[in-house]
Design an enzyme around this catalytic site. Structure first.
Site, PDB file in Angstrom:
ATOM      1  N   ASP A 159      37.901  39.021  35.134  1.00 46.49           N
ATOM      2  CA  ASP A 159      37.141  37.815  35.462  1.00 46.49           C
ATOM      3  C   ASP A 159      35.711  37.984  34.946  1.00 46.49           C
ATOM      4  OD1 ASP A 159      37.609  39.575  38.107  1.00 46.49           O
ATOM      5  OD2 ASP A 159      35.534  38.896  38.056  1.00 46.49           O
TER       6      ASP A 159
ATOM      7  N   ILE B 133      42.302  53.577  36.260  1.00 46.50           N
ATOM      8  CA  ILE B 133      42.601  52.403  35.438  1.00 46.50           C
ATOM      9  C   ILE B 133      42.623  51.200  36.366  1.00 46.50           C
ATOM     10  CG2 ILE B 133      43.724  53.335  33.390  1.00 46.50           C
ATOM     11  CD1 ILE B 133      46.327  53.367  34.785  1.00 46.50           C
TER      12      ILE B 133
HETATM   13  N1  HPA Z   1      34.041  42.544  41.874  1.00 45.92           N
HETATM   14  C1  HPA Z   1      34.453  43.755  42.237  1.00 45.92           C
HETATM   15  N2  HPA Z   1      35.538  44.313  41.749  1.00 45.92           N
HETATM   16  C2  HPA Z   1      36.245  43.634  40.830  1.00 45.92           C
HETATM   17  C3  HPA Z   1      35.868  42.382  40.407  1.00 45.92           C
HETATM   18  C4  HPA Z   1      34.707  41.799  40.951  1.00 45.92           C
HETATM   19  O1  HPA Z   1      34.322  40.680  40.621  1.00 45.92           O
HETATM   20  N3  HPA Z   1      36.784  41.956  39.520  1.00 45.92           N
HETATM   21  C5  HPA Z   1      37.701  42.945  39.390  1.00 45.92           C
HETATM   22  N4  HPA Z   1      37.369  43.966  40.181  1.00 45.92           N
END
Ligand code: HPA
Length: 244
Positions: free
Chosen positions: A207, A90
């Site tokens: 994101d 997770i």
């Molecule tokens: N890159 C790699 N792993 C991640 C990212 C990402 O932008 N965001 C959350 N985990």
């Protein structure tokens, strides 16, 4: 028993383990979602707990650390030395597609990688497609639908780098329909395949590569809670199936 990286005793882990990256998050999950959580390992600050899920069945939560080498170590030792059958990763991921919003759930039906994780496996030049365990995948899709949460199921990228200095590289994966990027699923799926075990990655989108909105801390917490409750449902469904 204890292994090089886990100090727990035989029988300390449940057959199913929830695996966030962050040890503090593992502790929060254990203390929030499990009854009578017991700390079973803390080597290198990688905390592992076992306790009772809401249905009374035993579930463990242990951190993986960040990246494929780290989850590779912990998943291998759990599968081979502690009788663990299923690991549910997770974690957060970045979204590559415009119809995938922050806080949405992405389930990794398959994982691509830019690492050489299976490169030395004597496949005579072939490549290994890392896929989730279908039983766990179906359970997670059902659990997410029951909660009416926004869900995307498909391929994800497990990247060796968080900071990629080639600004366009992600678009190659996005153009192949890859939903998003994280850093662990491929190695977990490959270890499960190699050892005849089960694995699934459930991610919440933290994101986006296409828009610049950031999650508030409340939204981040909601995303995390939703993802953990899906994983806990899967763990309980899995435990119920194994005792039938
Ligand atoms: N890159 C790699 N792993 C991640 C990212 C990402 O932008 N965001 C959350 N985990």
């Amino acid at each position: 028993m204890p292994t090089p990286h886990i100090e727990a005793k035989e029988g300390d882990f449940a057959p199913v383990v929830l695996m966030p990256g962050d040890p503090k998050r593992a502790e929060w999950i254990a203390k929030t979602f499990l009854k009578n959580p017991k700390l079973v390992t803390s080597v290198r600050g990688i905390l592992g707990f076992t306790g009772e899920a809401p249905d009374g069945s035993l579930v463990s939560v242990m951190a993986s650390g960040m990246g494929m080498p780290s989850i590779g170590i912990y998943s291998h030792e759990l599968y081979t030395s502690y009788g663990v059958e299923a690991i549910l990763r997770i974690g957060t991921c970045g979204s590559y597609q415009k119809d995938i919003g922050l806080k949405d759930i992405i389930i990794g039906e398959g994982a691509c990688t830019n690492s050489n994780w299976m490169g030395e496996h004597s496949l005579y030049g072939g490549t290994f497609s890392a896929i989730a365990d279908y039983q766990l995948l179906e359970m997670a899709v059902d659990a997410t639908r029951e909660k009416k949460l926004p869900l995307h199921v498909g391929n994800i990228l497990s990247s060796d780098t968080f900071y990629d200095y080639r600004p366009e590289a992600w678009k190659k994966w996005a153009n192949l329909g890859v939903l998003g990027v994280e850093m662990e699923a491929y190695a977990l799926y490959a270890n499960a395949a190699t050892l005849g075990k089960k694995a699934l990655a459930i991610c919440t989108v933290s994101d986006s590569f296409l828009f610049a909105k950031e999650l508030s801390s409340q939204e981040r917490q909601e995303g995390l809670t939703n993802m953990v409750s899906i994983a806990m449902d899967v763990a309980m469904k899995y435990n119920a199936c194994r005792t039938k």
